[in-house]
Motif scaffolding. Structure first.
Motif, PDB file in Angstrom:
ATOM      1  N   THR A   9       0.838  -1.193   0.000  1.00 17.15           N
ATOM      2  CA  THR A   9       0.000   0.000   0.000  1.00 17.15           C
ATOM      3  C   THR A   9       0.871   1.240   0.000  1.00 17.15           C
ATOM      4  O   THR A   9       1.765   1.388   0.841  1.00 17.15           O
ATOM      5  CB  THR A   9      -0.919   0.030   1.238  1.00 17.15           C
ATOM      6  OG1 THR A   9      -1.767  -1.133   1.229  1.00 17.15           O
ATOM      7  CG2 THR A   9      -1.798   1.270   1.224  1.00 17.15           C
ATOM      8  N   GLN A  10       0.617   2.117  -0.974  1.00 17.26           N
ATOM      9  CA  GLN A  10       1.271   3.411  -1.079  1.00 17.26           C
ATOM     10  C   GLN A  10       0.180   4.482  -1.026  1.00 17.26           C
ATOM     11  O   GLN A  10      -0.998   4.174  -1.219  1.00 17.26           O
ATOM     12  CB  GLN A  10       2.015   3.527  -2.418  1.00 17.26           C
ATOM     13  CG  GLN A  10       3.020   2.415  -2.672  1.00 17.26           C
ATOM     14  CD  GLN A  10       4.393   2.781  -2.126  1.00 17.26           C
ATOM     15  OE1 GLN A  10       4.606   2.737  -0.922  1.00 17.26           O
ATOM     16  NE2 GLN A  10       5.289   3.142  -3.013  1.00 17.26           N
ATOM     17  N   PRO A  11       0.518   5.753  -0.789  1.00 13.70           N
ATOM     18  CA  PRO A  11      -0.523   6.784  -0.771  1.00 13.70           C
ATOM     19  C   PRO A  11      -1.325   6.862  -2.063  1.00 13.70           C
ATOM     20  O   PRO A  11      -2.523   7.169  -2.035  1.00 13.70           O
ATOM     21  CB  PRO A  11       0.276   8.079  -0.532  1.00 13.70           C
ATOM     22  CG  PRO A  11       1.513   7.633   0.186  1.00 13.70           C
ATOM     23  CD  PRO A  11       1.843   6.292  -0.404  1.00 13.70           C
ATOM     24  N   ASP A  12      -0.674   6.600  -3.189  1.00 14.42           N
ATOM     25  CA  ASP A  12      -1.353   6.728  -4.480  1.00 14.42           C
ATOM     26  C   ASP A  12      -1.567   5.403  -5.190  1.00 14.42           C
ATOM     27  O   ASP A  12      -2.083   5.382  -6.302  1.00 14.42           O
ATOM     28  CB  ASP A  12      -0.573   7.671  -5.407  1.00 14.42           C
ATOM     29  CG  ASP A  12       0.832   7.148  -5.710  1.00 14.42           C
ATOM     30  OD1 ASP A  12       1.341   6.320  -4.928  1.00 14.42           O
ATOM     31  OD2 ASP A  12       1.413   7.584  -6.720  1.00 14.42           O
ATOM     32  N   LEU A  13      -1.198   4.283  -4.548  1.00 12.71           N
ATOM     33  CA  LEU A  13      -1.239   2.999  -5.250  1.00 12.71           C
ATOM     34  C   LEU A  13      -1.380   1.843  -4.266  1.00 12.71           C
ATOM     35  O   LEU A  13      -0.764   1.852  -3.196  1.00 12.71           O
ATOM     36  CB  LEU A  13       0.043   2.844  -6.074  1.00 12.71           C
ATOM     37  CG  LEU A  13       0.299   1.576  -6.879  1.00 12.71           C
ATOM     38  CD1 LEU A  13       1.159   1.910  -8.101  1.00 12.71           C
ATOM     39  CD2 LEU A  13       1.028   0.521  -6.046  1.00 12.71           C
ATOM     40  N   ARG A  14      -2.217   0.881  -4.633  1.00 12.84           N
ATOM     41  CA  ARG A  14      -2.272  -0.398  -3.925  1.00 12.84           C
ATOM     42  C   ARG A  14      -1.873  -1.486  -4.907  1.00 12.84           C
ATOM     43  O   ARG A  14      -2.358  -1.500  -6.044  1.00 12.84           O
ATOM     44  CB  ARG A  14      -3.676  -0.690  -3.399  1.00 12.84           C
ATOM     45  CG  ARG A  14      -4.161   0.265  -2.339  1.00 12.84           C
ATOM     46  CD  ARG A  14      -5.378  -0.275  -1.604  1.00 12.84           C
ATOM     47  NE  ARG A  14      -6.447  -0.660  -2.508  1.00 12.84           N
ATOM     48  CZ  ARG A  14      -7.531  -1.349  -2.152  1.00 12.84           C
ATOM     49  NH1 ARG A  14      -7.669  -1.756  -0.905  1.00 12.84           N
ATOM     50  NH2 ARG A  14      -8.473  -1.639  -3.031  1.00 12.84           N
ATOM     51  N   LEU A  15      -0.991  -2.371  -4.485  1.00 19.72           N
ATOM     52  CA  LEU A  15      -0.554  -3.460  -5.346  1.00 19.72           C
ATOM     53  C   LEU A  15      -1.394  -4.692  -5.046  1.00 19.72           C
ATOM     54  O   LEU A  15      -1.341  -5.247  -3.953  1.00 19.72           O
ATOM     55  CB  LEU A  15       0.928  -3.753  -5.127  1.00 19.72           C
ATOM     56  CG  LEU A  15       1.534  -4.834  -6.032  1.00 19.72           C
ATOM     57  CD1 LEU A  15       1.466  -4.434  -7.497  1.00 19.72           C
ATOM     58  CD2 LEU A  15       2.972  -5.135  -5.622  1.00 19.72           C
ATOM     59  N   ARG A  16      -2.199  -5.098  -6.025  1.00 14.86           N
ATOM     60  CA  ARG A  16      -3.019  -6.302  -5.897  1.00 14.86           C
ATOM     61  C   ARG A  16      -2.235  -7.528  -6.360  1.00 14.86           C
ATOM     62  O   ARG A  16      -1.463  -7.457  -7.311  1.00 14.86           O
ATOM     63  CB  ARG A  16      -4.270  -6.207  -6.759  1.00 14.86           C
ATOM     64  CG  ARG A  16      -5.227  -5.093  -6.444  1.00 14.86           C
ATOM     65  CD  ARG A  16      -6.410  -5.197  -7.394  1.00 14.86           C
ATOM     66  NE  ARG A  16      -7.412  -4.150  -7.215  1.00 14.86           N
ATOM     67  CZ  ARG A  16      -8.549  -4.109  -7.895  1.00 14.86           C
ATOM     68  NH1 ARG A  16      -8.814  -5.061  -8.794  1.00 14.86           N
ATOM     69  NH2 ARG A  16      -9.423  -3.140  -7.697  1.00 14.86           N
ATOM     70  N   SER A  26       6.151   5.147  -7.214  1.00 11.77           N
ATOM     71  CA  SER A  26       5.296   4.128  -6.607  1.00 11.77           C
ATOM     72  C   SER A  26       5.335   2.832  -7.409  1.00 11.77           C
ATOM     73  O   SER A  26       5.347   1.732  -6.839  1.00 11.77           O
ATOM     74  CB  SER A  26       3.858   4.642  -6.505  1.00 11.77           C
ATOM     75  OG  SER A  26       3.771   5.730  -5.607  1.00 11.77           O
ATOM     76  N   LEU A  27       5.358   2.964  -8.729  1.00 13.17           N
ATOM     77  CA  LEU A  27       5.489   1.766  -9.565  1.00 13.17           C
ATOM     78  C   LEU A  27       6.834   1.076  -9.333  1.00 13.17           C
ATOM     79  O   LEU A  27       6.919  -0.153  -9.349  1.00 13.17           O
ATOM     80  CB  LEU A  27       5.337   2.131 -11.042  1.00 13.17           C
ATOM     81  CG  LEU A  27       3.928   2.473 -11.517  1.00 13.17           C
ATOM     82  CD1 LEU A  27       3.964   2.935 -12.968  1.00 13.17           C
ATOM     83  CD2 LEU A  27       2.987   1.273 -11.370  1.00 13.17           C
ATOM     84  N   ARG A  28       7.880   1.845  -9.119  1.00  9.04           N
ATOM     85  CA  ARG A  28       9.190   1.247  -8.837  1.00  9.04           C
ATOM     86  C   ARG A  28       9.153   0.464  -7.530  1.00  9.04           C
ATOM     87  O   ARG A  28       9.733  -0.624  -7.430  1.00  9.04           O
ATOM     88  CB  ARG A  28      10.277   2.319  -8.784  1.00  9.04           C
ATOM     89  CG  ARG A  28      11.670   1.748  -8.569  1.00  9.04           C
ATOM     90  CD  ARG A  28      12.765   2.751  -8.851  1.00  9.04           C
ATOM     91  NE  ARG A  28      12.769   3.847  -7.891  1.00  9.04           N
ATOM     92  CZ  ARG A  28      13.688   4.821  -7.882  1.00  9.04           C
ATOM     93  NH1 ARG A  28      14.654   4.835  -8.803  1.00  9.04           N
ATOM     94  NH2 ARG A  28      13.636   5.779  -6.978  1.00  9.04           N
ATOM     95  N   SER A  29       8.454   0.988  -6.521  1.00 10.74           N
ATOM     96  CA  SER A  29       8.301   0.248  -5.257  1.00 10.74           C
ATOM     97  C   SER A  29       7.558  -1.065  -5.486  1.00 10.74           C
ATOM     98  O   SER A  29       7.897  -2.097  -4.891  1.00 10.74           O
ATOM     99  CB  SER A  29       7.558   1.103  -4.230  1.00 10.74           C
ATOM    100  OG  SER A  29       8.296   2.265  -3.910  1.00 10.74           O
ATOM    101  N   ALA A  30       6.527  -1.016  -6.352  1.00 12.26           N
ATOM    102  CA  ALA A  30       5.791  -2.240  -6.680  1.00 12.26           C
ATOM    103  C   ALA A  30       6.707  -3.238  -7.380  1.00 12.26           C
ATOM    104  O   ALA A  30       6.667  -4.451  -7.100  1.00 12.26           O
ATOM    105  CB  ALA A  30       4.599  -1.901  -7.562  1.00 12.26           C
ATOM    106  N   LEU A  31       7.543  -2.742  -8.280  1.00 12.79           N
ATOM    107  CA  LEU A  31       8.491  -3.593  -8.993  1.00 12.79           C
ATOM    108  C   LEU A  31       9.441  -4.271  -8.014  1.00 12.79           C
ATOM    109  O   LEU A  31       9.715  -5.477  -8.110  1.00 12.79           O
ATOM    110  CB  LEU A  31       9.274  -2.723  -9.981  1.00 12.79           C
ATOM    111  CG  LEU A  31       9.873  -3.359 -11.226  1.00 12.79           C
ATOM    112  CD1 LEU A  31       8.786  -3.907 -12.139  1.00 12.79           C
ATOM    113  CD2 LEU A  31      10.721  -2.335 -11.971  1.00 12.79           C
ATOM    114  N   GLU A  32       9.935  -3.516  -7.041  1.00 14.38           N
ATOM    115  CA  GLU A  32      10.854  -4.053  -6.039  1.00 14.38           C
ATOM    116  C   GLU A  32      10.163  -5.104  -5.176  1.00 14.38           C
ATOM    117  O   GLU A  32      10.765  -6.135  -4.830  1.00 14.38           O
ATOM    118  CB  GLU A  32      11.395  -2.917  -5.174  1.00 14.38           C
ATOM    119  CG  GLU A  32      12.304  -1.958  -5.926  1.00 14.38           C
ATOM    120  CD  GLU A  32      12.623  -0.704  -5.133  1.00 14.38           C
ATOM    121  OE1 GLU A  32      11.981  -0.503  -4.065  1.00 14.38           O
ATOM    122  OE2 GLU A  32      13.478   0.075  -5.573  1.00 14.38           O
TER     123      GLU A  32
END
Length: 347
Positions: free
Chosen positions: A41-48, A113-119
């Motif tokens: 969970t990020q402020p602008d993004l949730r990774l499903r 935020s997408l980079r965090s999801a990638l990591e």
């Protein structure tokens, strides 16, 4: 509900359109989504993440456009990109963009935020994922891959604009509007209905006339009409993206074309299209599209594998046809999945 003193009428329109969407839900036209759970969970993004077990074909990150709800990738089981990928053995993740009350996110924050999801995905699987993006989500996916080329195994771009300027297509008039018309000095979210007005004005054949002609053509076909109605229901589910995000997209990409010119800097790095040269890329394009002309989708890429989408009935909007079209799921996605399951960069 998000409020915005600059656009009260348009936010009221958003609320009305969402209410119409709920009525369509009650009429039996709700999307039939697969189960998922949130892993980041990020402020602008949730990774499903979809499914409980790791697939044998490796991880995939899906990046929807940050101005629409993500269930267009999972509208009905028979035309669900997510289900096609999970059935093929992939571990599927999706970035769900969130509406921020502050509306402070810009292009750099979204890519971060997408980079965090990638990591997160790489840490769970010990390998780089394939990244799949549609429309502006595909643009963000390409920028992410350009910043982190070693962390992306392959890239699948679906109707994704990469070159702007003269190649922008039907949406080019948006770039000549004065900033004060759309953004003013606000940092608050921009109502989705306002974006719809701009889109219809720029491309009425796609966003207005096309829907009605598709509805008429779909009436004799029960399956086509079921898909069409759900796409229309999806289009009513308004999203209010941050003004700084849209402003940076319009200015840095649409007006200045910095990504294709290799002049875009984000997160302290150069994010240019030349950085994609070593990444295997597949591009699904509609050669008849004025919304995302083939030149916009393909010119910045060195040697992509191209899959041609042919417009079909029962998709509501041809721009989402590659995601929800029956012909696309019969003819295009099996070949795209075969390409995705081929040799991996980081095997």
């Amino acid at each position: 509900m998000i409020q915005n003193s600059m656009f009260p009428m348009f936010f009221m329109s958003d609320a009305l359109r969402r209410s119409l969407g709920w009525l369509l839900d009650d009429s039996g036209f709700a999307p039939h989504e697969a189960s998922w759970h949130v892993v980041l969970t990020q402020p602008d993004l949730r990774l499903r993440r979809y499914g409980e077990h790791a697939g044998t074909a490796g991880p995939v990150l899906i990046v929807p456009a940050p101005i629409k709800r993500p269930y267009i990738f999972d509208l009905l089981p028979e035309v669900s990109v997510i289900r096609r990928l999970t059935e093929a053995g992939f571990s599927v993740y999706l970035s769900e963009w969130c509406e921020e009350e502050s509306g402070s996110g810009d292009l750099s924050k979204s890519v971060g935020s997408l980079r965090s999801a990638l990591e997160k995905i790489a840490s769970e699987h010990g390998r780089a994922p394939i990244v799949v993006g549609h429309s502006l989500g595909g643009t963000l996916a390409a920028i992410l891959a350009a910043i982190e080329p070693l962390r992306v195994d392959k890239l699948v771009l679906i109707e994704a604009p990469l070159r702007f300027g003269e190649q922008t297509g039907a949406l080019r008039p948006i770039t000549v509007y004065a900033d004060c018309w759309l953004f003013g000095r606000t940092v608050e979210p921009i109502p989705g209905s306002l974006l719809d007005v701009a889109s219809v004005a720029a491309a009425p054949e796609e966003f207005a006339f096309g829907r009605w002609s598709d509805a008429w053509a779909s009436l004799p076909d029960v399956e086509a009409f079921a898909i069409h109605a759900r796409v229309i229901r999806w289009s009513l589910d308004e999203f209010a993206p941050p003004a700084p995000l849209l402003q940076s997209v319009v200015d840095l990409l649409y007006r200045q074309d910095r990504f294709a010119r290799n002049e875009l800097r984000l997160l302290g790095r150069l994010a240019g299209s030349d950085s994609l040269a070593e990444i295997p890329i597949a591009a699904i394009v509609d050669h008849t599209s004025r919304l995302v002309p083939p030149s916009s989708a393909l010119e910045p890429l060195s040697s992509p594998t191209v899959f041609a989408y042919v417009p079909e009935i029962g998709v509501g909007l041809q721009h989402v046809g590659p995601l929800v079209g029956r012909h696309a799921h019969r003819e295009i996605w099996p070949r795209v999945i075969e390409w995705m399951r081929g040799t991996h960069r980081h095997a």
